[in-house]
Design a protein around this motif. Structure first.
Motif, PDB file in Angstrom:
ATOM      1  N   ILE A 233      58.629  43.065  43.424  1.00 45.65           N
ATOM      2  CA  ILE A 233      59.257  43.727  42.272  1.00 45.65           C
ATOM      3  C   ILE A 233      58.345  44.807  41.719  1.00 45.65           C
ATOM      4  O   ILE A 233      58.773  45.924  41.415  1.00 45.65           O
ATOM      5  CB  ILE A 233      59.610  42.683  41.192  1.00 45.65           C
ATOM      6  CG1 ILE A 233      60.701  41.743  41.698  1.00 45.65           C
ATOM      7  CG2 ILE A 233      60.062  43.377  39.904  1.00 45.65           C
ATOM      8  CD1 ILE A 233      60.958  40.555  40.791  1.00 45.65           C
ATOM      9  N   PHE A 234      57.051  44.481  41.585  1.00 46.43           N
ATOM     10  CA  PHE A 234      56.095  45.449  41.047  1.00 46.43           C
ATOM     11  C   PHE A 234      55.997  46.688  41.927  1.00 46.43           C
ATOM     12  O   PHE A 234      55.882  47.815  41.432  1.00 46.43           O
ATOM     13  CB  PHE A 234      54.718  44.786  40.926  1.00 46.43           C
ATOM     14  CG  PHE A 234      53.621  45.724  40.505  1.00 46.43           C
ATOM     15  CD1 PHE A 234      53.503  46.121  39.189  1.00 46.43           C
ATOM     16  CD2 PHE A 234      52.696  46.205  41.430  1.00 46.43           C
ATOM     17  CE1 PHE A 234      52.484  46.995  38.788  1.00 46.43           C
ATOM     18  CE2 PHE A 234      51.684  47.062  41.048  1.00 46.43           C
ATOM     19  CZ  PHE A 234      51.578  47.467  39.719  1.00 46.43           C
ATOM     20  N   LEU A 235      56.070  46.489  43.222  1.00 45.96           N
ATOM     21  CA  LEU A 235      55.887  47.590  44.163  1.00 45.96           C
ATOM     22  C   LEU A 235      56.969  48.652  44.016  1.00 45.96           C
ATOM     23  O   LEU A 235      56.691  49.853  44.128  1.00 45.96           O
ATOM     24  CB  LEU A 235      55.867  47.039  45.589  1.00 45.96           C
ATOM     25  CG  LEU A 235      55.446  47.989  46.712  1.00 45.96           C
ATOM     26  CD1 LEU A 235      54.060  48.541  46.456  1.00 45.96           C
ATOM     27  CD2 LEU A 235      55.482  47.259  48.053  1.00 45.96           C
ATOM     28  N   PHE A 236      58.195  48.213  43.741  1.00 45.78           N
ATOM     29  CA  PHE A 236      59.311  49.162  43.736  1.00 45.78           C
ATOM     30  C   PHE A 236      59.819  49.489  42.328  1.00 45.78           C
ATOM     31  O   PHE A 236      60.701  50.322  42.184  1.00 45.78           O
ATOM     32  CB  PHE A 236      60.466  48.607  44.574  1.00 45.78           C
ATOM     33  CG  PHE A 236      60.138  48.525  46.034  1.00 45.78           C
ATOM     34  CD1 PHE A 236      60.119  49.669  46.819  1.00 45.78           C
ATOM     35  CD2 PHE A 236      59.816  47.311  46.630  1.00 45.78           C
ATOM     36  CE1 PHE A 236      59.805  49.600  48.171  1.00 45.78           C
ATOM     37  CE2 PHE A 236      59.502  47.233  47.977  1.00 45.78           C
ATOM     38  CZ  PHE A 236      59.493  48.381  48.755  1.00 45.78           C
ATOM     39  N   ALA A 237      59.246  48.853  41.294  1.00 44.84           N
ATOM     40  CA  ALA A 237      59.689  49.127  39.927  1.00 44.84           C
ATOM     41  C   ALA A 237      58.924  50.311  39.357  1.00 44.84           C
ATOM     42  O   ALA A 237      57.806  50.617  39.798  1.00 44.84           O
ATOM     43  CB  ALA A 237      59.468  47.891  39.055  1.00 44.84           C
ATOM     44  N   PRO A 238      59.496  51.008  38.366  1.00 42.35           N
ATOM     45  CA  PRO A 238      58.776  52.112  37.699  1.00 42.35           C
ATOM     46  C   PRO A 238      57.522  51.569  37.025  1.00 42.35           C
ATOM     47  O   PRO A 238      57.566  50.534  36.354  1.00 42.35           O
ATOM     48  CB  PRO A 238      59.789  52.621  36.663  1.00 42.35           C
ATOM     49  CG  PRO A 238      61.113  52.132  37.141  1.00 42.35           C
ATOM     50  CD  PRO A 238      60.866  50.843  37.848  1.00 42.35           C
ATOM     51  N   LYS A 239      56.418  52.269  37.190  1.00 41.43           N
ATOM     52  CA  LYS A 239      55.133  51.787  36.665  1.00 41.43           C
ATOM     53  C   LYS A 239      54.962  52.239  35.217  1.00 41.43           C
ATOM     54  O   LYS A 239      54.713  53.410  34.938  1.00 41.43           O
ATOM     55  CB  LYS A 239      53.981  52.303  37.518  1.00 41.43           C
ATOM     56  CG  LYS A 239      54.103  51.973  39.001  1.00 41.43           C
ATOM     57  CD  LYS A 239      54.169  50.480  39.259  1.00 41.43           C
ATOM     58  CE  LYS A 239      54.141  50.176  40.752  1.00 41.43           C
ATOM     59  NZ  LYS A 239      55.361  50.652  41.456  1.00 41.43           N
ATOM     60  N   THR A 240      55.106  51.310  34.292  1.00 45.57           N
ATOM     61  CA  THR A 240      54.878  51.556  32.876  1.00 45.57           C
ATOM     62  C   THR A 240      53.821  50.567  32.387  1.00 45.57           C
ATOM     63  O   THR A 240      53.607  49.518  33.024  1.00 45.57           O
ATOM     64  CB  THR A 240      56.162  51.358  32.060  1.00 45.57           C
ATOM     65  OG1 THR A 240      56.564  49.971  32.145  1.00 45.57           O
ATOM     66  CG2 THR A 240      57.289  52.251  32.595  1.00 45.57           C
ATOM     67  N   PRO A 241      53.132  50.850  31.273  1.00 42.64           N
ATOM     68  CA  PRO A 241      52.145  49.892  30.760  1.00 42.64           C
ATOM     69  C   PRO A 241      52.736  48.506  30.521  1.00 42.64           C
ATOM     70  O   PRO A 241      52.089  47.496  30.829  1.00 42.64           O
ATOM     71  CB  PRO A 241      51.681  50.547  29.461  1.00 42.64           C
ATOM     72  CG  PRO A 241      51.847  52.009  29.699  1.00 42.64           C
ATOM     73  CD  PRO A 241      53.094  52.126  30.528  1.00 42.64           C
ATOM     74  N   ALA A 242      53.961  48.454  29.998  1.00 39.31           N
ATOM     75  CA  ALA A 242      54.584  47.152  29.736  1.00 39.31           C
ATOM     76  C   ALA A 242      54.809  46.382  31.028  1.00 39.31           C
ATOM     77  O   ALA A 242      54.525  45.173  31.117  1.00 39.31           O
ATOM     78  CB  ALA A 242      55.910  47.349  28.991  1.00 39.31           C
ATOM     79  N   LEU A 243      55.318  47.068  32.057  1.00 38.62           N
ATOM     80  CA  LEU A 243      55.561  46.396  33.332  1.00 38.62           C
ATOM     81  C   LEU A 243      54.250  45.900  33.938  1.00 38.62           C
ATOM     82  O   LEU A 243      54.186  44.781  34.465  1.00 38.62           O
ATOM     83  CB  LEU A 243      56.244  47.357  34.302  1.00 38.62           C
ATOM     84  CG  LEU A 243      56.444  46.792  35.717  1.00 38.62           C
ATOM     85  CD1 LEU A 243      57.581  45.780  35.724  1.00 38.62           C
ATOM     86  CD2 LEU A 243      56.706  47.885  36.734  1.00 38.62           C
ATOM     87  N   VAL A 244      53.207  46.706  33.862  1.00 37.59           N
ATOM     88  CA  VAL A 244      51.917  46.317  34.427  1.00 37.59           C
ATOM     89  C   VAL A 244      51.391  45.063  33.739  1.00 37.59           C
ATOM     90  O   VAL A 244      50.878  44.144  34.399  1.00 37.59           O
ATOM     91  CB  VAL A 244      50.911  47.476  34.305  1.00 37.59           C
ATOM     92  CG1 VAL A 244      49.498  46.995  34.648  1.00 37.59           C
ATOM     93  CG2 VAL A 244      51.304  48.626  35.226  1.00 37.59           C
ATOM     94  N   LEU A 245      51.507  44.990  32.430  1.00 39.41           N
ATOM     95  CA  LEU A 245      51.007  43.813  31.705  1.00 39.41           C
ATOM     96  C   LEU A 245      51.843  42.578  32.009  1.00 39.41           C
ATOM     97  O   LEU A 245      51.303  41.465  32.103  1.00 39.41           O
ATOM     98  CB  LEU A 245      50.996  44.103  30.207  1.00 39.41           C
ATOM     99  CG  LEU A 245      49.974  45.173  29.757  1.00 39.41           C
ATOM    100  CD1 LEU A 245      50.080  45.415  28.259  1.00 39.41           C
ATOM    101  CD2 LEU A 245      48.554  44.768  30.140  1.00 39.41           C
ATOM    102  N   ILE A 246      53.154  42.746  32.166  1.00 40.81           N
ATOM    103  CA  ILE A 246      54.007  41.616  32.559  1.00 40.81           C
ATOM    104  C   ILE A 246      53.619  41.128  33.951  1.00 40.81           C
ATOM    105  O   ILE A 246      53.509  39.915  34.208  1.00 40.81           O
ATOM    106  CB  ILE A 246      55.493  42.010  32.509  1.00 40.81           C
ATOM    107  CG1 ILE A 246      55.926  42.266  31.065  1.00 40.81           C
ATOM    108  CG2 ILE A 246      56.362  40.921  33.137  1.00 40.81           C
ATOM    109  CD1 ILE A 246      57.316  42.849  30.941  1.00 40.81           C
ATOM    110  N   PHE A 247      53.415  42.073  34.862  1.00 40.78           N
ATOM    111  CA  PHE A 247      52.972  41.728  36.217  1.00 40.78           C
ATOM    112  C   PHE A 247      51.639  40.987  36.173  1.00 40.78           C
ATOM    113  O   PHE A 247      51.449  39.982  36.863  1.00 40.78           O
ATOM    114  CB  PHE A 247      52.856  43.007  37.046  1.00 40.78           C
ATOM    115  CG  PHE A 247      52.260  42.805  38.408  1.00 40.78           C
ATOM    116  CD1 PHE A 247      52.969  42.152  39.405  1.00 40.78           C
ATOM    117  CD2 PHE A 247      50.981  43.268  38.698  1.00 40.78           C
ATOM    118  CE1 PHE A 247      52.417  41.971  40.672  1.00 40.78           C
ATOM    119  CE2 PHE A 247      50.427  43.088  39.953  1.00 40.78           C
ATOM    120  CZ  PHE A 247      51.148  42.446  40.947  1.00 40.78           C
ATOM    121  N   ALA A 248      50.711  41.467  35.339  1.00 40.98           N
ATOM    122  CA  ALA A 248      49.410  40.813  35.217  1.00 40.98           C
ATOM    123  C   ALA A 248      49.557  39.392  34.682  1.00 40.98           C
ATOM    124  O   ALA A 248      48.836  38.482  35.112  1.00 40.98           O
ATOM    125  CB  ALA A 248      48.497  41.639  34.307  1.00 40.98           C
ATOM    126  N   ALA A 249      50.482  39.191  33.750  1.00 44.02           N
ATOM    127  CA  ALA A 249      50.697  37.848  33.205  1.00 44.02           C
ATOM    128  C   ALA A 249      51.206  36.893  34.282  1.00 44.02           C
ATOM    129  O   ALA A 249      50.734  35.742  34.398  1.00 44.02           O
ATOM    130  CB  ALA A 249      51.675  37.912  32.042  1.00 44.02           C
TER     131      ALA A 249
END
Length: 341
Positions: A233-249
């Protein structure tokens, strides 16, 4: 060493080596010197006072029904230390410079020394006495290793843990670079690592609780599946700060929560008499995967200017780890009966 001469003594030596290696690092002026201080003394000491020794001690000290949660707490302790020490290191560096900060961190390592007294006498002698009381023969180190390596479930477990090492080392080493390559601010990379450490505490405690309620091989398979899906999901989703932090969680929850069920399976299959050694061998496969994750991350980025192919490899490996854990047999292996003197 921990199985034979006691956990406390090995932790004493390990803590001393970490402190020494960290303290003398600023004095090293050559590549060989840095390798000796960081890669031999500090890293070797960290292995001696690391998960394989601590998980074995936990398994011997805690009743079977509480072992999963106890190992989760120990695992979370490492994550909490990482979470706490990061801002301390930053503050020390700003106040006194990196060299003095590193030496202060080496001194702070000595705060782990009370564990030496708490865990003194914790060795396979205790487990051997229990085995003798149950009429089983205590295995020598060579016999224990031979039995483990001849067990397919043990080999499957080690293969899955190698993938865990690949994933963990890649994230720890290259996640800030991944975020920078996406055009996001460097602060996002720093916060992402902090979020991983924080949520790893949650994952470790949660998995420690779950170990006593569900099959450990199923929990491991679930963890690797979640990792693979999250990366996809992370690979193909738009990279935003919120998405990155959710991915990190999400990554934090699955980061090292593999340790309690992995250690639990080793103890369940082979008992606790040689657990530090047998879990140490599984941990070795984790570190081999860690080397590959860190090395390939840098090599692939240097060759292609992107981390995408490493992510693809990671997804395939996560799927493989999820599948390879399913055939594991969660059963204690029978050992020869002890002969009367």
């Amino acid at each position: 060493m921990a199985d034979r001469i006691g956990t406390g003594r090995v932790i004493l030596l390990g803590v001393a080596l970490v402190a020494l290696g960290t303290f003398i690092t600023p004095y090293m002026t050559t590549t060989a010197g840095l390798i000796f201080a960081i890669g031999v003394l500090a890293a070797g000491g960290a292995g001696m006072a690391g998960p394989s020794v601590l998980m074995a001690a936990t398994a011997r000290l805690v009743p079977l029904q509480k072992r999963g949660l106890a190992s989760g707490i120990v695992n979370a302790g490492g994550s909490f230390g990482q979470f706490v020490m990061a801002p301390i290191a930053i503050s020390l560096t700003a106040a006194v410079g990196w060299a003095s900060a590193l030496q202060w961190l080496g001194v702070l390592v000595l705060l782990a020394l009370p564990a030496v007294w708490v865990l003194k006498g914790n060795s396979n002698a205790l487990a051997a006495q229990a085995a003798a009381a149950s009429g089983q023969k205590a295995l020598t180190a060579r016999e224990a290793i031979a039995q483990a390596l001849a067990t397919p479930s043990y080999r499957y477990l080690a293969a899955g843990f190698l993938v865990c090492g690949f994933h963990v080392a890649f994230l720890a080493t290259h996640l800030p670079g991944v975020i920078a390559a996406c055009g996001l601010a460097p602060e996002v990379g720093g916060w992402s690592l902090a979020v991983i450490g924080l949520f790893n505490i949650v994952g470790s405690l949660g998995m420690g609780w779950a170990v006593g309620r569900w099959r450990m091989k199923s929990l491991l398979s679930l963890l690797y599946t979640v990792r693979g899906l999250a990366v996809l999901i992370f690979l193909f989703a738009p990279k935003t700060p919120a998405l990155v932090l959710i991915f990190a969680a999400v990554m934090g929850i699955t980061f090292l929560s593999t340790v309690p069920p992995t250690a639990g399976l080793v103890a369940k299959m082979f008992g606790t008499a040689n657990m530090a050694m047998l879990f140490g061998i599984v941990m070795l496969s984790h570190q081999v995967g860690g080397f590959l994750g860190a090395y390939l991350g840098g090599s692939v980025f240097q060759a292609t200017g992107s981390y995408d192919w490493v992510w693809y490899i990671d997804i395939v490996l996560a799927l493989g780890a999820a599948l390879v854990n399913l055939p594991i047999r969660e059963a204690h292996l029978a050992r020869p009966a002890a002969t009367a003197a």
